[in-house]
Scaffold this motif. Structure first.
Motif, PDB file in Angstrom:
ATOM      1  N   THR A  58      54.817 -10.015   3.146  1.00 43.38           N
ATOM      2  CA  THR A  58      55.265 -10.538   1.859  1.00 43.38           C
ATOM      3  C   THR A  58      54.361  -9.964   0.778  1.00 43.38           C
ATOM      4  O   THR A  58      53.272  -9.460   1.063  1.00 43.38           O
ATOM      5  CB  THR A  58      55.211 -12.080   1.797  1.00 43.38           C
ATOM      6  N   ASP A  60      53.191 -11.467  -2.793  1.00 47.31           N
ATOM      7  CA  ASP A  60      53.220 -12.592  -3.724  1.00 47.31           C
ATOM      8  C   ASP A  60      52.009 -12.490  -4.642  1.00 47.31           C
ATOM      9  O   ASP A  60      50.874 -12.617  -4.201  1.00 47.31           O
ATOM     10  CB  ASP A  60      53.186 -13.896  -2.926  1.00 47.31           C
ATOM     11  N   ARG A  62      51.103 -14.446  -7.198  1.00 47.50           N
ATOM     12  CA  ARG A  62      50.648 -15.648  -7.912  1.00 47.50           C
ATOM     13  C   ARG A  62      49.129 -15.794  -7.899  1.00 47.50           C
ATOM     14  O   ARG A  62      48.534 -16.139  -8.920  1.00 47.50           O
ATOM     15  CB  ARG A  62      51.307 -16.901  -7.323  1.00 47.50           C
ATOM     16  N   PRO A 106      59.768  -9.190   0.888  1.00 53.29           N
ATOM     17  CA  PRO A 106      59.999 -10.240  -0.103  1.00 53.29           C
ATOM     18  C   PRO A 106      58.884 -10.186  -1.146  1.00 53.29           C
ATOM     19  O   PRO A 106      57.706 -10.268  -0.802  1.00 53.29           O
ATOM     20  CB  PRO A 106      59.940 -11.536   0.707  1.00 53.29           C
ATOM     21  N   ALA A 107      59.261 -10.004  -2.416  1.00 52.23           N
ATOM     22  CA  ALA A 107      58.268  -9.788  -3.468  1.00 52.23           C
ATOM     23  C   ALA A 107      58.432 -10.800  -4.593  1.00 52.23           C
ATOM     24  O   ALA A 107      59.551 -11.093  -5.034  1.00 52.23           O
ATOM     25  CB  ALA A 107      58.406  -8.371  -4.029  1.00 52.23           C
ATOM     26  N   LEU A 108      57.302 -11.317  -5.040  1.00 53.74           N
ATOM     27  CA  LEU A 108      57.246 -12.177  -6.223  1.00 53.74           C
ATOM     28  C   LEU A 108      56.211 -11.564  -7.160  1.00 53.74           C
ATOM     29  O   LEU A 108      55.009 -11.594  -6.888  1.00 53.74           O
ATOM     30  CB  LEU A 108      56.858 -13.608  -5.857  1.00 53.74           C
ATOM     31  N   ILE A 110      54.760 -11.446 -11.072  1.00 54.17           N
ATOM     32  CA  ILE A 110      54.723 -12.192 -12.319  1.00 54.17           C
ATOM     33  C   ILE A 110      53.786 -11.500 -13.297  1.00 54.17           C
ATOM     34  O   ILE A 110      52.903 -10.743 -12.908  1.00 54.17           O
ATOM     35  CB  ILE A 110      54.289 -13.661 -12.109  1.00 54.17           C
ATOM     36  N   GLU A 114      55.469 -15.226 -16.443  1.00 53.10           N
ATOM     37  CA  GLU A 114      56.896 -14.951 -16.307  1.00 53.10           C
ATOM     38  C   GLU A 114      57.183 -14.237 -15.000  1.00 53.10           C
ATOM     39  O   GLU A 114      56.457 -13.317 -14.613  1.00 53.10           O
ATOM     40  CB  GLU A 114      57.379 -14.036 -17.440  1.00 53.10           C
ATOM     41  N   ILE A 115      58.257 -14.651 -14.339  1.00 55.90           N
ATOM     42  CA  ILE A 115      58.679 -13.966 -13.116  1.00 55.90           C
ATOM     43  C   ILE A 115      59.374 -12.670 -13.515  1.00 55.90           C
ATOM     44  O   ILE A 115      60.340 -12.676 -14.276  1.00 55.90           O
ATOM     45  CB  ILE A 115      59.621 -14.849 -12.278  1.00 55.90           C
ATOM     46  N   VAL A 117      59.970 -10.166 -10.921  1.00 56.98           N
ATOM     47  CA  VAL A 117      60.752  -9.824  -9.730  1.00 56.98           C
ATOM     48  C   VAL A 117      60.620 -10.958  -8.732  1.00 56.98           C
ATOM     49  O   VAL A 117      59.513 -11.439  -8.484  1.00 56.98           O
ATOM     50  CB  VAL A 117      60.249  -8.509  -9.081  1.00 56.98           C
ATOM     51  N   ASP A 118      61.738 -11.378  -8.181  1.00 57.75           N
ATOM     52  CA  ASP A 118      61.757 -12.367  -7.105  1.00 57.75           C
ATOM     53  C   ASP A 118      62.869 -11.970  -6.147  1.00 57.75           C
ATOM     54  O   ASP A 118      63.923 -12.606  -6.086  1.00 57.75           O
ATOM     55  CB  ASP A 118      61.974 -13.775  -7.662  1.00 57.75           C
ATOM     56  N   GLN A 119      62.624 -10.877  -5.432  1.00 59.27           N
ATOM     57  CA  GLN A 119      63.611 -10.342  -4.488  1.00 59.27           C
ATOM     58  C   GLN A 119      62.923  -9.323  -3.595  1.00 59.27           C
ATOM     59  O   GLN A 119      61.863  -8.806  -3.940  1.00 59.27           O
ATOM     60  CB  GLN A 119      64.764  -9.684  -5.230  1.00 59.27           C
TER      61      GLN A 119
END
Length: 145
Positions: A58, A60, A62, A106-108, A110, A114-115, A117-119
């Motif tokens: 993954t 992510d 955050r 799966p990538a998040l 920010i 602000e997001i 990419v979330d896909q």
């Protein structure tokens, strides 16, 4: 721009800027930018290593924006660590096959809360984004300090 070139440019700039104070409330100074990049690199190395080992990965981001995490990582961040992370990431990513680089992760992503990419994204695109957008963008931030 290659990933190796992007890291080299960033490190040269960071060495010239040195520890600069935060430009203002809510803005990052050099230390926060470098702590952020330390976390970004760690997450990226983890994703690349996982794909290379055949494990689920993954991506992510955050933690790379979390103030508590950045404050904690700040004390561990150095130009030597960033250089070593860059070398490790370049070596690991260059060892992957084209099909591994095409692995959907799966990538998040920010920025400023602000997001973006979330896909799922191909690992190749995440590495290209790091080389073409993330590292040069933070290099420009450092130059502006």
């Amino acid at each position: 721009m290659t990933l190796s070139d992007a890291f080299a440019d960033l490190l040269v700039t960071a060495a010239k800027v040195g520890p600069a104070p935060s430009p203002g409330p809510g803005e990052w100074g050099a230390e926060q930018i470098l702590a952020h990049l330390t976390v970004v690199n760690a997450v990226t190395i983890g994703a690349v290593a996982s794909v290379g080992a055949g494990f689920p990965a993954t991506y992510d981001m955050r933690a790379a924006h979390d103030p508590w995490t950045l404050a904690r990582v700040n004390s561990r961040t150095s130009l030597a660590r960033l250089r070593d992370q860059g070398q490790a990431l370049c070596a690991l990513s260059s060892s992957l096959s084209p099909s591994e680089l095409d692995t959907l992760i799966p990538a998040l992503l920010i920025s400023n809360g602000e997001i973006l990419v979330d896909q799922p994204l191909p690992l190749r695109d995440l590495l290209t984004g790091l080389a073409d957008v993330e590292l040069p963008g933070h290099r420009a931030q450092l130059l502006a300090l």
